[in-house]
Design a protein around this motif. Structure first.
Motif, PDB file in Angstrom:
ATOM      1  N   GLU A   1     -43.514 -26.134 -29.812  1.00  0.00           N
ATOM      2  CA  GLU A   1     -43.943 -26.639 -28.509  1.00  0.00           C
ATOM      3  C   GLU A   1     -43.054 -26.077 -27.404  1.00  0.00           C
ATOM      4  OE1 GLU A   1     -46.465 -28.061 -27.498  1.00  0.00           O
ATOM      5  OE2 GLU A   1     -47.317 -28.847 -29.357  1.00  0.00           O
ATOM      6  N   ALA A   2     -43.712 -25.539 -26.371  1.00  0.00           N
ATOM      7  CA  ALA A   2     -42.962 -24.984 -25.250  1.00  0.00           C
ATOM      8  C   ALA A   2     -42.055 -26.045 -24.600  1.00  0.00           C
ATOM      9  CB  ALA A   2     -43.925 -24.401 -24.221  1.00  0.00           C
ATOM     10  N   ALA A   3     -42.500 -27.302 -24.570  1.00  0.00           N
ATOM     11  CA  ALA A   3     -41.681 -28.358 -23.952  1.00  0.00           C
ATOM     12  C   ALA A   3     -40.360 -28.526 -24.711  1.00  0.00           C
ATOM     13  CB  ALA A   3     -42.446 -29.684 -23.922  1.00  0.00           C
ATOM     14  N   TYR A   4     -40.405 -28.309 -26.013  1.00  0.00           N
ATOM     15  CA  TYR A   4     -39.179 -28.352 -26.814  1.00  0.00           C
ATOM     16  C   TYR A   4     -38.252 -27.203 -26.392  1.00  0.00           C
ATOM     17  CZ  TYR A   4     -36.197 -28.889 -30.947  1.00  0.00           C
ATOM     18  OH  TYR A   4     -35.127 -29.088 -31.781  1.00  0.00           O
TER      19      TYR A   4
ATOM     20  N   TYR B   1     -31.871 -34.668 -23.292  1.00  0.00           N
ATOM     21  CA  TYR B   1     -32.305 -33.498 -22.533  1.00  0.00           C
ATOM     22  C   TYR B   1     -33.817 -33.506 -22.428  1.00  0.00           C
ATOM     23  CZ  TYR B   1     -27.562 -32.599 -23.808  1.00  0.00           C
ATOM     24  OH  TYR B   1     -26.216 -32.754 -23.969  1.00  0.00           O
ATOM     25  N   LEU B   2     -34.313 -33.227 -21.215  1.00  0.00           N
ATOM     26  CA  LEU B   2     -35.744 -33.347 -20.947  1.00  0.00           C
ATOM     27  C   LEU B   2     -36.346 -31.988 -20.592  1.00  0.00           C
ATOM     28  CD1 LEU B   2     -38.375 -34.882 -20.170  1.00  0.00           C
ATOM     29  CD2 LEU B   2     -37.278 -35.457 -17.994  1.00  0.00           C
ATOM     30  N   GLY B   3     -37.396 -31.604 -21.331  1.00  0.00           N
ATOM     31  CA  GLY B   3     -38.104 -30.363 -21.025  1.00  0.00           C
ATOM     32  C   GLY B   3     -39.570 -30.643 -20.745  1.00  0.00           C
ATOM     33  N   PHE B   4     -40.119 -29.948 -19.732  1.00  0.00           N
ATOM     34  CA  PHE B   4     -41.547 -30.038 -19.422  1.00  0.00           C
ATOM     35  C   PHE B   4     -42.199 -28.683 -19.656  1.00  0.00           C
ATOM     36  CE2 PHE B   4     -39.879 -33.356 -16.607  1.00  0.00           C
ATOM     37  CZ  PHE B   4     -40.791 -34.381 -16.790  1.00  0.00           C
ATOM     38  N   ASP B   5     -43.435 -28.726 -20.132  1.00  0.00           N
ATOM     39  CA  ASP B   5     -44.244 -27.516 -20.263  1.00  0.00           C
ATOM     40  C   ASP B   5     -45.510 -27.703 -19.450  1.00  0.00           C
ATOM     41  OD1 ASP B   5     -45.804 -25.290 -21.255  1.00  0.00           O
ATOM     42  OD2 ASP B   5     -46.689 -26.671 -22.718  1.00  0.00           O
ATOM     43  N   PHE B   6     -45.724 -26.849 -18.444  1.00  0.00           N
ATOM     44  CA  PHE B   6     -46.967 -26.866 -17.675  1.00  0.00           C
ATOM     45  C   PHE B   6     -47.820 -25.683 -18.121  1.00  0.00           C
ATOM     46  CE2 PHE B   6     -47.016 -30.311 -14.572  1.00  0.00           C
ATOM     47  CZ  PHE B   6     -45.797 -30.886 -14.881  1.00  0.00           C
TER      48      PHE B   6
ATOM     49  N   ARG C   1     -46.868 -31.236 -20.964  1.00  0.00           N
ATOM     50  CA  ARG C   1     -46.175 -32.061 -21.956  1.00  0.00           C
ATOM     51  C   ARG C   1     -44.720 -32.230 -21.560  1.00  0.00           C
ATOM     52  NH1 ARG C   1     -48.346 -31.520 -27.436  1.00  0.00           N
ATOM     53  NH2 ARG C   1     -50.148 -30.168 -27.328  1.00  0.00           N
ATOM     54  N   PHE C   2     -44.092 -33.260 -22.128  1.00  0.00           N
ATOM     55  CA  PHE C   2     -42.630 -33.315 -22.056  1.00  0.00           C
ATOM     56  C   PHE C   2     -42.081 -33.540 -23.446  1.00  0.00           C
ATOM     57  CE2 PHE C   2     -43.345 -37.934 -21.801  1.00  0.00           C
ATOM     58  CZ  PHE C   2     -42.369 -38.395 -22.669  1.00  0.00           C
TER      59      PHE C   2
ATOM     60  N   THR D   1     -49.301 -34.895 -12.281  1.00  0.00           N
ATOM     61  CA  THR D   1     -49.020 -34.879 -13.718  1.00  0.00           C
ATOM     62  C   THR D   1     -47.522 -34.970 -13.982  1.00  0.00           C
ATOM     63  OG1 THR D   1     -51.000 -33.555 -14.062  1.00  0.00           O
ATOM     64  CG2 THR D   1     -49.423 -33.597 -15.862  1.00  0.00           C
ATOM     65  N   LEU D   2     -46.735 -34.278 -13.162  1.00  0.00           N
ATOM     66  CA  LEU D   2     -45.277 -34.341 -13.326  1.00  0.00           C
ATOM     67  C   LEU D   2     -44.785 -35.782 -13.207  1.00  0.00           C
ATOM     68  CD1 LEU D   2     -42.480 -32.920 -13.530  1.00  0.00           C
ATOM     69  CD2 LEU D   2     -42.532 -32.700 -11.040  1.00  0.00           C
ATOM     70  N   PHE D   3     -45.289 -36.492 -12.180  1.00  0.00           N
ATOM     71  CA  PHE D   3     -44.791 -37.855 -11.970  1.00  0.00           C
ATOM     72  C   PHE D   3     -45.369 -38.844 -12.979  1.00  0.00           C
ATOM     73  CE2 PHE D   3     -43.684 -35.784  -7.959  1.00  0.00           C
ATOM     74  CZ  PHE D   3     -42.327 -36.073  -7.956  1.00  0.00           C
ATOM     75  N   LEU D   4     -46.596 -38.578 -13.453  1.00  0.00           N
ATOM     76  CA  LEU D   4     -47.149 -39.431 -14.518  1.00  0.00           C
ATOM     77  C   LEU D   4     -46.340 -39.255 -15.805  1.00  0.00           C
ATOM     78  CD1 LEU D   4     -50.973 -38.939 -13.922  1.00  0.00           C
ATOM     79  CD2 LEU D   4     -49.685 -41.081 -13.672  1.00  0.00           C
TER      80      LEU D   4
END
Ligand code: ADP
Length: 427
Positions: free
Chosen positions: A409-412, A6-11, A17-18, A53-56
Motif C-alpha cells: 500500500e502506497a499509504a504504508y 507515523y501517519l502516511g496518506f496516499d491520494f 487511504r491512510f 477527503t483529507l479531513f475526513l
C-alpha cells in the motif's frame, strides 16, 4: 517512554487511504475513502474532493492514536498539477489531472528542453504549466505551481511553495544536480516553480488549529511526500541496489533499485532519485488485463492449481489486451499473440503465465543493458502476487528468488517517509 506513531496518506486515482504505523513498521490503523463527487459547473471539483477527503480521513484516525503521531507525509498522483495564488493559496483554475494532455504546449516544451527529456510528453507537468501560462499567465502576477501532494501537505503545515524531487521530476527538476536546469530557470514562468527538497524532509509543524481540532501533539511535523507509484515501491522496504518490485496488476510494471541512473525514452524508461540511489522503472502492456479477458479470477485460481511450475511450457505468446507495446519491446503496432490455444485450459494458462514471465525477464535484462544495477531479487505486488504457481514459474524463468512484498500500500510507503522525516527532524 511515549509511543511514537507515523501517519502516511496516499491520494491515488480512485480514492485516498491512510496508514498509521509504529517505528517497527506495524500497522496501528488504516482506512480508505472514495473521493466525494463535487462539481463545479460542468466539470468535477477535484480540489474540493481531495481537501474534504483529507479531513475526513483525519477524523477516521482513532482519537487515542492521534496524540502519538509525531510525523505525517502524503503522496499524490504523478503530474497532477495545481496553479494557485501565492498570496492566499487559492487555486487560480481547476487542477490538471495526472493523465490530462496539453498537446498544444508540447512544441514549446520540446523547443526548450533537451531531446527526449521526461518533460517532452503531453501529460508532463511542464506542458501543463506552459499551457496555463499561455492562457492566463500574463494576468496573474503572483502565481505558484504545486503538485497534488504538495498542496495537500500545505493544507496541514501552511508554508507555501515546497515540493520534493520525485513530484518535481516531470516539471523538469534535475534530481542529480539537485536544481532546476538553466533552460527552465530562464523561462518567463520560472517564478511559479516551487522549491524542492528530498522526499521525507520535515517542512513545518502541523498547524496549531488542526492540532487542537483533531487532538494531535505539539511536536507533530509535516514532511514532503512523493508520487503514488514510488510510495508503493517504498512500502516493500527495498533498500539494497539489485532488489526490485514487479507489479502484476492489469499491466506489468517493474521497478529496480540501482546505483546508476538510466533513461531511455524509446522504452519509456526513466529513473527517480531515492537519496543516493535511483529507482529505475519500465512498464509493459502485458499483465492481468489479458488474463481477465480469458478467465474469471475464480477460474484462474482453479486452473493454476493444475499447473506443474517446474515443467517448461513451450507455448510462446505475447499477451496484450490490444496492439501496441513500449517496454521491453518498443513497437506501437506490436500485435497480441495468444495462439495456438491448446484444448486444455490449464495448459493454455501455463503458457500465458510463462510467456508473461519471459517478458518480465526481458524487461530486467533491458534495464541491465541500459546500464542499471543487475537484479538479484524480486518482490511482487498486485493481483498476480497471490498466484504461487506463477511465482514458481517466474523464479525458474528469471533464475532469481521471487516472493510477495510484505506491504504494497502506497499509504504504508508514505508512513515510512514520515519515519524518515522524524529521524532527521531539526525543526
Ligand atoms: P490493478 O490495480 O492494476 O487493476 P490488481 O493489482 O488489483 O490490478 O490485480 C488484478 C489483476 O490480477 C487482474 O487483471 C487479474 O487478471 C489478476 N489476477 C487475479 N487473480 C489472479 C491469479 N490467481 N493469478 C494471476 N493473476 C490474477
Amino acid at each position: 517512554e511515549r509511543e511514537r506513531l507515523y501517519l502516511g496518506f496516499d491520494f491515488g486515482t480512485s480514492g485516498a487511504r491512510f496508514a498509521v504505523i509504529d517505528i517497527g513498521g506495524t500497522i496501528q490503523a488504516e482506512a480508505k475513502r472514495h473521493y466525494p463527487l463535487y462539481s463545479n459547473g460542468e466539470s468535477r471539483d477535484w480540489v474540493r474532493s481531495w481537501k474534504e477527503t483529507l479531513f475526513l480521513l483525519l477524523q477516521d484516525i482513532p482519537p487515542n492514536l492521534r496524540k502519538h503521531i509525531v510525523s505525517i507525509s502524503i503522496d499524490g498522483t504523478s503530474a497532477t498539477t495545481i496553479i494557485l495564488d501565492s498570496d492566499t493559496g487559492e487555486p487560480l483554475c481547476r487542477p490538471f489531472l495526472y493523465n490530462e494532455t496539453c498537446s498544444e504546449a508540447l512544441p514549446a516544451v520540446k523547443s526548450i528542453a533537451p531531446p527526449n527529456h521526461t518533460v517532452c510528453s503531453a501529460t508532463s507537468t511542464l506542458c501543463k504549466l506552459v499551457s496555463w501560462w499561455n492562457r492566463d499567465g500574463l494576468n496573474e502576477k503572483s502565481a505558484l505551481l504545486l503538485h497534488q501532494a504538495d498542496w495537500l501537505l500545505w493544507l496541514l503545515h501552511g508554508k507555501l511553495g515546497v515540493s520534493d524531487y520525485n513530484n518535481a521530476l516531470k516539471v523538469g527538476y534535475d534530481p542529480e544536480a539537485d536544481s532546476y536546469p538553466s533552460w527552465l530557470i530562464s523561462q518567463p514562468y520560472s517564478h511559479l516553480l516551487p522549491s524542492v527538497v528530498a522526499p521525507g524532509t520535515p517542512i513545518a509543524c502541523l498547524k496549531e488549529e488542526l492540532r487542537n481540532k483533531f487532538g494531535f501533539q505539539k511536536e507533530c511535523v509535516v514532511c514532503t511526500g512523493t508520487t503514488d507509484s514510488i510510495a508503493a515501491f517504498l512500502a516493500a522496504r527495498v533498500t539494497q541496489p539489485g532488489k526490485a518490485v514487479t507489479s502484476l496488476g492489469s499491466t506489468l510494471a517493474i521497478k529496480l533499485l540501482s546505483n546508476t541512473r538510466v533513461e531511455d525514452s524509446r522504452f519509456g524508461v526513466y529513473s527517480h532519485r531515492l537519496d543516493d540511489k535511483w529507482l529505475v522503472g519500465g512498464a509493459s502492456n502485458t499483465g492481468g488485463a489479458v488474463l481477465r479477458q480469458l478467465f474469471t479470477d475464480d477460474q484462474l485460481k482453479k486452473l493454476s492449481e493444475q499447473i506443474n511450475p517446474s515443467q517448461i511450457s513451450l507455448l510462446d505468446y505475447y499477451p496484450l489486451p490490444k496492439a501496441g507495446e513500449r517496454f521491453p519491446i518498443a513497437d506501437p503496432d506490436l500485435a497480441p499473440r495468444l495462439l495456438p490455444r491448446p484444448e486444455n485450459d490449464a495448459e493454455y494458462l501455463h503458457g500465458i503465465l510463462e510467456s508473461i514471465a519471459r517478458i518480465e525477464e526481458k524487461g530486467y535484462g533491458l534495464l541491465k543493458e541500459l546500464g542499471a544495477t543487475a537484479v538479484d531479487q524480486v518482490f511482487t505486488a498486485g493481483g498476480g502476487a497471490n498466484n504461487e504457481k506463477w511465482t514458481k514459474i517466474r523464479e525458474r524463468v528469471l533464475g532469481l528468488p521471487v516472493s510477495r512484498a510484505n506491504q504494497t500500500e502506497a499509504a504504508y510507503g508514505t508512513a515510512l517517509l514520515a519515519i524518515k522525516g522524524d529521524q532527521q527532524n531539526i525543526l
